[in-house]
Write a protein that holds these residues in place. Structure first.
Motif, mmCIF file in Angstrom:
data_model
loop_
_atom_site.group_PDB
_atom_site.id
_atom_site.type_symbol
_atom_site.label_atom_id
_atom_site.label_comp_id
_atom_site.label_asym_id
_atom_site.label_seq_id
_atom_site.Cartn_x
_atom_site.Cartn_y
_atom_site.Cartn_z
ATOM 1 N N LEU A 19 -5.757 -4.737 0.410
ATOM 2 C CA LEU A 19 -4.495 -4.744 1.153
ATOM 3 C C LEU A 19 -3.662 -5.946 0.725
ATOM 4 C CD1 LEU A 19 -5.963 -3.945 4.678
ATOM 5 C CD2 LEU A 19 -4.934 -2.343 3.070
ATOM 6 N N LYS A 20 -2.356 -5.875 0.918
ATOM 7 C CA LYS A 20 -1.439 -6.935 0.499
ATOM 8 C C LYS A 20 -1.867 -8.302 1.050
ATOM 9 C CE LYS A 20 2.549 -8.305 -1.297
ATOM 10 N NZ LYS A 20 2.814 -8.250 -2.719
ATOM 11 N N HIS A 21 -2.187 -8.369 2.326
ATOM 12 C CA HIS A 21 -2.540 -9.652 2.937
ATOM 13 C C HIS A 21 -3.960 -10.109 2.597
ATOM 14 C CE1 HIS A 21 -3.565 -6.620 6.006
ATOM 15 N NE2 HIS A 21 -4.541 -7.431 6.319
ATOM 16 N N HIS A 22 -4.721 -9.294 1.870
ATOM 17 C CA HIS A 22 -6.068 -9.673 1.433
ATOM 18 C C HIS A 22 -6.140 -9.945 -0.071
ATOM 19 C CE1 HIS A 22 -8.084 -7.577 5.099
ATOM 20 N NE2 HIS A 22 -7.668 -8.805 5.389
ATOM 21 N N GLN A 23 -4.989 -9.972 -0.752
ATOM 22 C CA GLN A 23 -5.009 -10.145 -2.202
ATOM 23 C C GLN A 23 -5.601 -11.490 -2.619
ATOM 24 O OE1 GLN A 23 -0.985 -9.246 -3.405
ATOM 25 N NE2 GLN A 23 -1.501 -7.128 -3.833
ATOM 26 N N ARG A 24 -5.372 -12.542 -1.858
ATOM 27 C CA ARG A 24 -5.919 -13.861 -2.206
ATOM 28 C C ARG A 24 -7.435 -13.884 -2.061
ATOM 29 N NH1 ARG A 24 -2.472 -18.492 -2.433
ATOM 30 N NH2 ARG A 24 -0.326 -17.928 -2.024
ATOM 31 N N THR A 25 -7.967 -13.257 -1.027
ATOM 32 C CA THR A 25 -9.408 -13.277 -0.783
ATOM 33 C C THR A 25 -10.136 -12.166 -1.530
ATOM 34 O OG1 THR A 25 -9.246 -11.854 1.164
ATOM 35 C CG2 THR A 25 -9.073 -14.228 1.531
ATOM 36 N N GLY A 26 -9.432 -11.087 -1.840
ATOM 37 C CA GLY A 26 -10.060 -9.958 -2.528
ATOM 38 C C GLY A 26 -10.859 -9.060 -1.613
ATOM 39 N N THR A 27 -10.675 -9.196 -0.308
ATOM 40 C CA THR A 27 -11.387 -8.357 0.663
ATOM 41 C C THR A 27 -11.011 -6.891 0.457
ATOM 42 O OG1 THR A 27 -11.352 -10.155 2.255
ATOM 43 C CG2 THR A 27 -11.801 -7.953 3.117
ATOM 44 N N LEU A 28 -12.022 -6.024 0.340
ATOM 45 C CA LEU A 28 -11.774 -4.610 0.077
ATOM 46 C C LEU A 28 -11.868 -3.792 1.356
ATOM 47 C CD1 LEU A 28 -13.761 -4.137 -3.247
ATOM 48 C CD2 LEU A 28 -11.326 -4.557 -2.947
ATOM 49 N N THR A 29 -11.059 -2.747 1.425
ATOM 50 C CA THR A 29 -11.039 -1.804 2.540
ATOM 51 C C THR A 29 -11.366 -0.421 1.983
ATOM 52 O OG1 THR A 29 -9.317 -3.113 3.625
ATOM 53 C CG2 THR A 29 -9.598 -0.838 4.368
ATOM 54 N N GLU A 30 -12.294 0.261 2.629
ATOM 55 C CA GLU A 30 -12.739 1.561 2.149
ATOM 56 C C GLU A 30 -12.011 2.673 2.898
ATOM 57 O OE1 GLU A 30 -17.063 3.720 1.940
ATOM 58 O OE2 GLU A 30 -16.978 1.549 1.625
ATOM 59 N N GLY A 31 -11.711 3.764 2.190
ATOM 60 C CA GLY A 31 -11.059 4.889 2.846
ATOM 61 C C GLY A 31 -10.816 6.050 1.910
ATOM 62 N N ILE A 32 -10.137 7.066 2.430
ATOM 63 C CA ILE A 32 -9.821 8.294 1.698
ATOM 64 C C ILE A 32 -8.326 8.310 1.385
ATOM 65 C CG2 ILE A 32 -9.894 10.828 1.757
ATOM 66 C CD1 ILE A 32 -12.664 9.591 1.912
ATOM 67 N N VAL A 33 -7.983 8.603 0.129
ATOM 68 C CA VAL A 33 -6.581 8.628 -0.301
ATOM 69 C C VAL A 33 -5.837 9.781 0.366
ATOM 70 C CG1 VAL A 33 -5.040 8.937 -2.279
ATOM 71 C CG2 VAL A 33 -7.123 7.583 -2.537
ATOM 72 N N LYS A 34 -4.678 9.460 0.950
ATOM 73 C CA LYS A 34 -3.779 10.475 1.507
ATOM 74 C C LYS A 34 -2.628 10.720 0.533
ATOM 75 C CE LYS A 34 -0.871 11.569 5.462
ATOM 76 N NZ LYS A 34 -0.316 11.087 6.730
ATOM 77 N N ASP A 35 -1.985 9.624 0.066
ATOM 78 C CA ASP A 35 -0.843 9.719 -0.855
ATOM 79 C C ASP A 35 -1.004 8.698 -1.962
ATOM 80 O OD1 ASP A 35 0.716 11.532 0.832
ATOM 81 O OD2 ASP A 35 0.996 9.794 2.147
ATOM 82 N N ILE A 36 -0.545 9.063 -3.163
ATOM 83 C CA ILE A 36 -0.467 8.122 -4.276
ATOM 84 C C ILE A 36 0.973 7.643 -4.348
ATOM 85 C CG2 ILE A 36 -0.742 7.830 -6.769
ATOM 86 C CD1 ILE A 36 -2.833 10.083 -6.659
ATOM 87 N N LEU A 37 1.171 6.321 -4.239
ATOM 88 C CA LEU A 37 2.509 5.758 -4.144
ATOM 89 C C LEU A 37 3.056 5.268 -5.485
ATOM 90 C CD1 LEU A 37 2.000 3.776 -0.826
ATOM 91 C CD2 LEU A 37 2.861 6.092 -1.123
ATOM 92 N N THR A 38 2.181 4.907 -6.427
ATOM 93 C CA THR A 38 2.626 4.449 -7.748
ATOM 94 C C THR A 38 3.034 5.656 -8.580
ATOM 95 O OG1 THR A 38 1.142 2.556 -7.670
ATOM 96 C CG2 THR A 38 1.929 3.211 -9.845
ATOM 97 N N LYS A 39 4.229 5.604 -9.156
ATOM 98 C CA LYS A 39 4.736 6.725 -9.946
ATOM 99 C C LYS A 39 4.296 6.666 -11.407
ATOM 100 C CE LYS A 39 6.931 8.551 -6.539
ATOM 101 N NZ LYS A 39 6.126 9.470 -5.749
ATOM 102 N N SER A 40 4.064 5.446 -11.943
ATOM 103 C CA SER A 40 3.679 5.329 -13.353
ATOM 104 C C SER A 40 2.222 5.762 -13.546
ATOM 105 C CB SER A 40 3.873 3.895 -13.845
ATOM 106 O OG SER A 40 3.034 3.025 -13.144
ATOM 107 N N SER A 41 1.843 6.073 -14.784
ATOM 108 C CA SER A 41 0.499 6.574 -15.069
ATOM 109 C C SER A 41 -0.558 5.478 -14.997
ATOM 110 C CB SER A 41 0.459 7.252 -16.433
ATOM 111 O OG SER A 41 0.798 6.321 -17.441
#
Length: 64
Positions: A19-41
């Motif tokens: 998550l954005k606020h965890h980028q410094r610590t690298g804490t990961l969050t697990e889940g199921i993808v609903k939407d892909i937001l990045t348009k580039s490949s």
């Protein structure tokens, strides 16, 4: 699999994201993808996705 390539992801994929606020610590969050937001490949920091619970972050791991 590589979370930097859009072709490896689809709705329903089980992933770990940072998550954005965890980028410094690298804490990961697990889940199921609903939407892909990045348009580039590809994206060097991971493809941005929205999980089914509404959280948004960049994919770091793709789980089985």
């Amino acid at each position: 699999m590589n979370g930097q390539e859009r072709k490896n992801l689809s709705a329903g994929t089980h992933v770990k994201i940072v998550l954005k606020h965890h980028q410094r610590t690298g804490t990961l969050t697990e889940g199921i993808v609903k939407d892909i937001l990045t348009k580039s490949s590809t994206h060097p920091h991971g493809i941005k996705v929205r999980l089914e619970d509404g959280q948004v972050g960049r994919v770091k791991e793709i789980l089985k």
